[in-house]
Design a protein around this motif. Structure first.
Motif, PDB file in Angstrom:
ATOM      1  N   LEU A 106      -9.107  28.684  78.928  1.00 37.69           N
ATOM      2  CA  LEU A 106      -9.481  27.762  79.996  1.00 37.69           C
ATOM      3  C   LEU A 106     -10.109  26.523  79.378  1.00 37.69           C
ATOM      4  CD1 LEU A 106     -10.085  27.065  83.020  1.00 37.69           C
ATOM      5  CD2 LEU A 106     -12.247  28.314  82.729  1.00 37.69           C
ATOM      6  N   GLY A 107      -9.509  25.368  79.628  1.00 33.91           N
ATOM      7  CA  GLY A 107     -10.043  24.111  79.117  1.00 33.91           C
ATOM      8  C   GLY A 107     -10.901  23.411  80.158  1.00 33.91           C
ATOM      9  N   LEU A 108     -12.023  22.854  79.724  1.00 34.65           N
ATOM     10  CA  LEU A 108     -12.950  22.162  80.620  1.00 34.65           C
ATOM     11  C   LEU A 108     -13.213  20.759  80.092  1.00 34.65           C
ATOM     12  CD1 LEU A 108     -15.571  25.050  80.944  1.00 34.65           C
ATOM     13  CD2 LEU A 108     -13.725  24.541  82.538  1.00 34.65           C
ATOM     14  N   ASP A 109     -13.440  19.826  81.021  1.00 36.03           N
ATOM     15  CA  ASP A 109     -13.796  18.476  80.589  1.00 36.03           C
ATOM     16  C   ASP A 109     -15.303  18.383  80.360  1.00 36.03           C
ATOM     17  OD1 ASP A 109     -15.046  18.140  83.066  1.00 36.03           O
ATOM     18  OD2 ASP A 109     -13.409  16.969  83.926  1.00 36.03           O
ATOM     19  N   SER A 110     -15.794  17.198  80.100  1.00 29.57           N
ATOM     20  CA  SER A 110     -17.211  17.035  79.768  1.00 29.57           C
ATOM     21  C   SER A 110     -18.131  17.327  80.946  1.00 29.57           C
ATOM     22  CB  SER A 110     -17.468  15.614  79.254  1.00 29.57           C
ATOM     23  OG  SER A 110     -17.089  14.658  80.233  1.00 29.57           O
ATOM     24  N   ARG A 111     -17.566  17.355  82.172  1.00 23.36           N
ATOM     25  CA  ARG A 111     -18.349  17.683  83.366  1.00 23.36           C
ATOM     26  C   ARG A 111     -18.284  19.170  83.694  1.00 23.36           C
ATOM     27  NH1 ARG A 111     -15.593  16.285  87.185  1.00 23.36           N
ATOM     28  NH2 ARG A 111     -17.178  16.301  88.814  1.00 23.36           N
ATOM     29  N   ALA A 168     -14.740  21.491  76.123  1.00 28.15           N
ATOM     30  CA  ALA A 168     -15.191  22.867  75.929  1.00 28.15           C
ATOM     31  C   ALA A 168     -14.109  23.805  76.440  1.00 28.15           C
ATOM     32  CB  ALA A 168     -16.503  23.116  76.667  1.00 28.15           C
ATOM     33  N   VAL A 169     -14.151  25.040  75.979  1.00 30.08           N
ATOM     34  CA  VAL A 169     -13.159  26.025  76.412  1.00 30.08           C
ATOM     35  C   VAL A 169     -13.832  27.371  76.642  1.00 30.08           C
ATOM     36  CG1 VAL A 169     -11.230  24.914  75.207  1.00 30.08           C
ATOM     37  CG2 VAL A 169     -12.556  26.702  74.051  1.00 30.08           C
ATOM     38  N   VAL A 170     -13.134  28.203  77.416  1.00 31.26           N
ATOM     39  CA  VAL A 170     -13.531  29.597  77.607  1.00 31.26           C
ATOM     40  C   VAL A 170     -12.317  30.460  77.290  1.00 31.26           C
ATOM     41  CG1 VAL A 170     -14.302  31.357  79.241  1.00 31.26           C
ATOM     42  CG2 VAL A 170     -15.238  29.036  79.376  1.00 31.26           C
ATOM     43  N   LEU A 171     -12.517  31.457  76.464  1.00 28.52           N
ATOM     44  CA  LEU A 171     -11.470  32.423  76.146  1.00 28.52           C
ATOM     45  C   LEU A 171     -11.617  33.608  77.096  1.00 28.52           C
ATOM     46  CD1 LEU A 171      -9.301  32.477  73.866  1.00 28.52           C
ATOM     47  CD2 LEU A 171     -10.883  33.916  72.553  1.00 28.52           C
ATOM     48  N   ILE A 217      -2.194  32.371  76.114  1.00 36.65           N
ATOM     49  CA  ILE A 217      -2.153  32.215  74.664  1.00 36.65           C
ATOM     50  C   ILE A 217      -1.403  33.359  73.995  1.00 36.65           C
ATOM     51  CG2 ILE A 217      -3.582  32.118  72.572  1.00 36.65           C
ATOM     52  CD1 ILE A 217      -3.695  29.585  74.214  1.00 36.65           C
ATOM     53  N   HIS A 218      -1.561  34.562  74.558  1.00 37.12           N
ATOM     54  CA  HIS A 218      -0.978  35.746  73.907  1.00 37.12           C
ATOM     55  C   HIS A 218      -0.872  36.872  74.920  1.00 37.12           C
ATOM     56  CE1 HIS A 218      -0.314  38.820  70.775  1.00 37.12           C
ATOM     57  NE2 HIS A 218      -1.148  39.569  71.462  1.00 37.12           N
ATOM     58  N   LYS A 219       0.127  37.727  74.758  1.00 39.02           N
ATOM     59  CA  LYS A 219       0.177  38.957  75.537  1.00 39.02           C
ATOM     60  C   LYS A 219       0.833  40.047  74.711  1.00 39.02           C
ATOM     61  CE  LYS A 219       4.556  38.288  78.034  1.00 39.02           C
ATOM     62  NZ  LYS A 219       5.181  38.279  79.377  1.00 39.02           N
ATOM     63  N   GLY A 220       0.471  41.287  75.035  1.00 41.40           N
ATOM     64  CA  GLY A 220       1.167  42.402  74.416  1.00 41.40           C
ATOM     65  C   GLY A 220       0.305  43.421  73.720  1.00 41.40           C
ATOM     66  N   SER A 221      -0.789  43.013  73.080  1.00 40.93           N
ATOM     67  CA  SER A 221      -1.620  43.981  72.375  1.00 40.93           C
ATOM     68  C   SER A 221      -2.387  44.827  73.372  1.00 40.93           C
ATOM     69  CB  SER A 221      -2.612  43.260  71.457  1.00 40.93           C
ATOM     70  OG  SER A 221      -3.575  44.165  70.965  1.00 40.93           O
ATOM     71  N   ILE A 280     -14.700  35.829  78.051  1.00 36.17           N
ATOM     72  CA  ILE A 280     -14.806  36.759  79.172  1.00 36.17           C
ATOM     73  C   ILE A 280     -13.841  37.921  78.948  1.00 36.17           C
ATOM     74  CG2 ILE A 280     -14.469  37.055  81.661  1.00 36.17           C
ATOM     75  CD1 ILE A 280     -16.841  35.289  81.045  1.00 36.17           C
ATOM     76  N   VAL A 281     -14.355  39.144  79.048  1.00 39.79           N
ATOM     77  CA  VAL A 281     -13.522  40.345  78.939  1.00 39.79           C
ATOM     78  C   VAL A 281     -13.455  40.985  80.323  1.00 39.79           C
ATOM     79  CG1 VAL A 281     -13.180  42.562  77.801  1.00 39.79           C
ATOM     80  CG2 VAL A 281     -14.276  40.682  76.562  1.00 39.79           C
TER      81      VAL A 281
END
Length: 237
Positions: free
Chosen positions: A131-136, A171-174, A145-149, A211-212
């Motif tokens: 998840l990409g976020l701007d400066s606000r 900023a980003v959130v994985l 990004i990936h799938k399968g494991s 986030i899991v």
């Protein structure tokens, strides 16, 4: 035969009128299934089919998570009905995602987690999103990004950095899910997250959180519980 069809038509109309008046909240699960099947099986007693489905799969969740092949093992369920039922999780996911207002600022863990959880509805294998976020702290984009494991998060760190730069994110959130498991980060999850954090720092992008998301079947929250690595202090290592 004509009399029987008229009885079915009258019953279906009464069910539809009830839904128009009151929605689905006061209906039993078999009645909800019966109504859904109206649209795939126009001249069949779908009440009995709904009961058969629930006897086999136990809950609405079980019915909607079943594969088309499993659904077609139920006498009376053909290709159209199986496809319709199998589409429900995907439709639900798209509905929830479409409610997200992109101008909303994500200022706390709950708002981030609630935005991301719908991406994992109906997913039976591990998926990783960025998840990409701007400066606000407003969402820019959320990309797979990936799938399968199914054991531990396996991602290309260079792909994450490249995607974050493409988004022009400040900023980003994985986020990733644990199919069949609870939302407890593994040691490998933590190690990978720290590597991602350091790689993003090198290009002046902040990893705010990872986030899991748990399997809904492992929690009382059917949309899936989640754990924040940031809130757990695991990003401070």
């Amino acid at each position: 035969m004509a009399e029987k069809e008229n009885l079915h038509a009258g019953h279906r109309q009464r069910v539809k009128n009830r839904i128009r008046r009151s929605g689905l909240d006061d209906m039993d699960d078999h009645q909800v299934l019966e109504a859904i099947l109206f649209f795939a099986l126009p001249r069949v007693d779908t009440n009995e089919l709904a009961h058969r489905l629930l006897r086999r799969f136990r809950t609405l969740f079980g019915v909607f998570e079943a594969s088309p092949e499993e659904l077609k093992e139920i006498p009376g369920i053909g290709d159209n009905a199986a496809l319709l039922l199998n589409m429900i999780p995907g439709i639900s996911r798209r509905y929830l995602l479409s409610k997200v207002v992109t101008s909303t600022r994500l200022m706390d863990t709950a708002s981030v987690g609630n935005l991301l959880k719908p991406y994992f509805i109906g997913k039976t294998e591990e998926h990783v999103y960025l998840l990409g976020l701007d400066s606000r702290r407003a969402p820019i984009s959320c990309e797979l990004i990936h799938k399968g494991s199914v054991n531990a998060i396996q991602v290309s760190i260079s792909k994450i950095v490249s995607e974050a730069l493409r988004m022009k994110a400040a900023a980003v959130v994985l986020a990733h899910n644990h199919p069949g498991g609870i939302a407890i980060p593994s040691n490998e999850d933590v190690r990978t997250t720290l590597k991602v954090r350091d790689a993003l720092r090198a290009v002046n992008i902040t990893l705010l959180d990872h986030i899991v998301v748990a399997d809904p079947m492992e929690t009382s929250d059917l949309s899936g519980a989640f754990v924040s690595l940031a809130d757990s202090g695991l990003l401070m290592r």
